[in-house]
Write a protein that holds these residues in place. Structure first.
Motif, short mmCIF file in Angstrom:
data_model
loop_
_atom_site.label_atom_id
_atom_site.label_comp_id
_atom_site.label_asym_id
_atom_site.label_seq_id
_atom_site.Cartn_x
_atom_site.Cartn_y
_atom_site.Cartn_z
N ASN A 1 0.85 -1.25 -0.16
CA ASN A 1 -0.19 0.00 0.04
C ASN A 1 0.88 1.18 -0.04
O ASN A 1 1.62 1.55 0.85
CB ASN A 1 -0.85 -0.10 1.18
CG ASN A 1 -1.58 -1.40 1.39
OD1 ASN A 1 -2.66 -1.63 0.81
ND2 ASN A 1 -1.24 -2.20 2.27
N VAL A 2 0.78 2.00 -0.92
CA VAL A 2 1.37 3.34 -1.37
C VAL A 2 0.65 4.36 -0.94
O VAL A 2 -0.47 4.65 -1.71
CB VAL A 2 2.17 3.28 -2.51
CG1 VAL A 2 3.03 4.67 -2.78
CG2 VAL A 2 3.03 2.19 -2.89
N ALA A 3 0.74 5.43 0.10
CA ALA A 3 -0.18 6.36 0.25
C ALA A 3 0.79 7.61 0.29
O ALA A 3 1.81 7.89 0.59
CB ALA A 3 -0.52 6.18 1.81
N PHE A 4 0.12 8.59 -0.37
CA PHE A 4 0.71 9.90 -0.60
C PHE A 4 -0.38 10.90 -1.01
O PHE A 4 -1.58 10.53 -1.28
CB PHE A 4 1.47 9.80 -1.83
CG PHE A 4 0.90 9.41 -3.35
CD1 PHE A 4 0.49 10.39 -4.07
CD2 PHE A 4 0.87 7.93 -3.60
CE1 PHE A 4 0.04 9.97 -5.36
CE2 PHE A 4 0.29 7.85 -4.62
CZ PHE A 4 -0.13 8.55 -5.66
N ARG A 5 -0.09 12.17 -0.98
CA ARG A 5 -1.04 13.21 -1.30
C ARG A 5 -1.03 13.46 -2.77
O ARG A 5 0.18 13.87 -3.35
CB ARG A 5 -0.56 14.47 -0.53
CG ARG A 5 -0.94 14.45 1.04
CD ARG A 5 -0.28 15.65 1.82
NE ARG A 5 -0.69 15.68 3.07
CZ ARG A 5 0.15 15.03 4.16
NH1 ARG A 5 1.10 14.31 3.64
NH2 ARG A 5 -0.27 15.24 5.13
N ASP A 6 -2.30 13.53 -3.27
CA ASP A 6 -2.37 13.67 -4.58
C ASP A 6 -2.33 15.34 -5.16
O ASP A 6 -3.18 16.05 -5.56
CB ASP A 6 -3.66 13.32 -5.29
CG ASP A 6 -3.70 13.11 -6.82
OD1 ASP A 6 -2.43 13.67 -7.36
OD2 ASP A 6 -4.37 12.34 -7.52
N LEU A 7 -0.94 15.65 -4.63
CA LEU A 7 -0.70 17.37 -5.24
C LEU A 7 -0.99 17.52 -6.55
O LEU A 7 -1.53 18.86 -6.90
CB LEU A 7 0.49 17.56 -4.45
CG LEU A 7 0.86 17.48 -2.97
CD1 LEU A 7 2.19 18.07 -2.61
CD2 LEU A 7 -0.19 18.13 -2.34
N LYS A 8 -0.74 16.92 -7.46
CA LYS A 8 -1.01 16.98 -8.95
C LYS A 8 -2.57 17.38 -9.06
O LYS A 8 -3.00 18.20 -9.73
CB LYS A 8 -0.44 15.98 -9.75
CG LYS A 8 -0.61 16.24 -11.27
CD LYS A 8 0.03 15.12 -12.01
CE LYS A 8 0.03 15.54 -13.49
NZ LYS A 8 0.44 14.34 -14.31
N LYS A 9 -3.15 16.59 -8.71
CA LYS A 9 -4.74 16.62 -8.81
C LYS A 9 -5.19 18.02 -7.99
O LYS A 9 -5.96 18.65 -8.71
CB LYS A 9 -5.43 15.44 -8.16
CG LYS A 9 -6.91 15.49 -8.21
CD LYS A 9 -7.62 14.27 -7.52
CE LYS A 9 -9.06 14.56 -7.38
NZ LYS A 9 -9.78 13.14 -6.87
N LEU A 10 -4.79 18.24 -7.03
CA LEU A 10 -4.89 19.38 -6.23
C LEU A 10 -4.55 20.65 -7.04
O LEU A 10 -5.42 21.63 -7.23
CB LEU A 10 -4.11 19.75 -4.96
CG LEU A 10 -4.33 21.00 -3.95
CD1 LEU A 10 -5.74 20.94 -3.48
CD2 LEU A 10 -3.39 20.97 -2.96
N VAL A 11 -3.30 20.71 -7.85
CA VAL A 11 -3.13 21.84 -8.71
C VAL A 11 -3.79 22.11 -9.82
O VAL A 11 -4.27 22.99 -10.14
CB VAL A 11 -1.29 21.67 -8.89
CG1 VAL A 11 -0.97 22.54 -9.96
CG2 VAL A 11 -0.28 21.89 -7.74
N GLU A 12 -3.98 20.77 -10.38
CA GLU A 12 -4.95 20.90 -11.70
C GLU A 12 -6.55 21.13 -11.30
O GLU A 12 -7.19 21.88 -12.31
CB GLU A 12 -4.87 19.45 -12.32
CG GLU A 12 -3.61 19.19 -12.84
CD GLU A 12 -3.54 17.90 -13.22
OE1 GLU A 12 -4.37 16.97 -13.14
OE2 GLU A 12 -2.78 17.35 -14.24
#
Length: 284
Positions: A212-223
């Motif tokens: 399980n790889v957990a991370f903030r989807d900052l790309k989605k936030l920016v877009e």
């Protein structure tokens, strides 16, 4: 705090700062989880509800601590990568580790009924975790660390999948299954699964094989911003120099708004690091 003749004991509290300007990982592990999982009748070799609970607790930790840029979990363990220049708790190892462990444990316990509604926790068998902080000075060491954990996930899952197939489908005892797998390599286990039980290991769920790889989807936030041309991924890097404290605080609040996603992907190859999350190991 008022002065008193007993105050000298404060001097026994020694500083324990982590090396500055370096990445570090806090890894937590379940304590006595073999006994714990047996008591609550976890499915073997993998319990999907238990893994989903593990991810939910990890997400709660990351939501509380925006300085965590990546999490990786499997079985009863989770690793959290902190950004290189974090000053959280003045980088005191004891405070950081205990905060991560206590937040994870509290979330795991609180969320338990959502995933195991028919198996309430009992005081004699509560989930507990230990933790440690390890410093890594280079991006290569970080990549190698997470590659190590994912390779370990694959090796253990292939073994456990074959082991339980021999017992559950093949009728072997625990001892006989261990003896059958002694000295085997990955190709041997794949052959046992396919030839004896018709199981193609490649078709097993990715969550079991890759973890399980957990991370903030900052790309989605920016877009998703109303004016994305004014916001770039570089603005999400808290390790860079900001024009003011207010600008950095604004960036931190924006990061905390980002969705934390859990995926089951390859983090050994370059694709994840280059395309999915270039902000995780961002330069200054």
């Amino acid at each position: 705090m008022a002065n008193s003749r007993y105050e000298y004991v404060r001097n026994r509290e020694l500083p324990d700062p982590l090396l500055p300007n370096a990445y570090f990982v806090v890894r937590i592990d379940g304590r006595g989880f073999h006994k714990f999982s047996k008591h609550y009748d976890f499915a073997k070799p993998n319990d999907l509800n238990a893994l989903n609970l593990l991810n939910a607790a990890a997400t709660a930790v990351m939501r509380q601590l925006p300085d965590i840029v990546l999490g990786y979990g499997v079985s009863d363990e989770y690793s959290f990568l902190f950004r290189r220049r974090t000053e959280l708790f003045d980088r005191r190892a004891s405070k950081i580790v205990t905060t991560v462990v206590s937040t994870f444990t509290a979330a795991y316990t609180f969320l338990w009924p959502q995933y195991f509604p028919d198996r309430p926790l009992v005081a004699e068998m509560l989930p507990t975790f230990d933790g440690r902080a390890v410093v890594y000075c280079t991006k290569k060491e970080i990549r190698d660390y997470f590659s190590w954990r994912q390779v370990d996930c694959h090796i253990n899952n292939l073994y456990n999948t074959t082991f339980h197939a021999l017992m559950d489908k093949g009728g072997m005892s625990n001892t006989d299954a261990e003896a059958r797998l002694s000295g085997t390599v990955a190709a041997d286990k794949n052959e046992i699964l396919f030839s004896q039980f018709g199981i193609n290991y490649n078709n097993e769920p990715e969550i079991f094989k890759k973890g399980n790889v957990a991370f903030r989807d900052l790309k989605k936030l920016v877009e998703g911003e109303e004016q994305p041309e004014n916001l770039k991924l570089e603005d999400m890097n808290l390790d860079k120099e900001f024009s003011s404290k207010n600008a950095k605080a604004k960036a931190r609040r924006r990061i905390q708004k980002a969705e934390i996603v859990v995926q089951h992907v390859d983090i050994i190859q370059d694709y994840f690091w280059n395309e999915r999350a270039p902000w995780i190991l961002a330069d200054e």
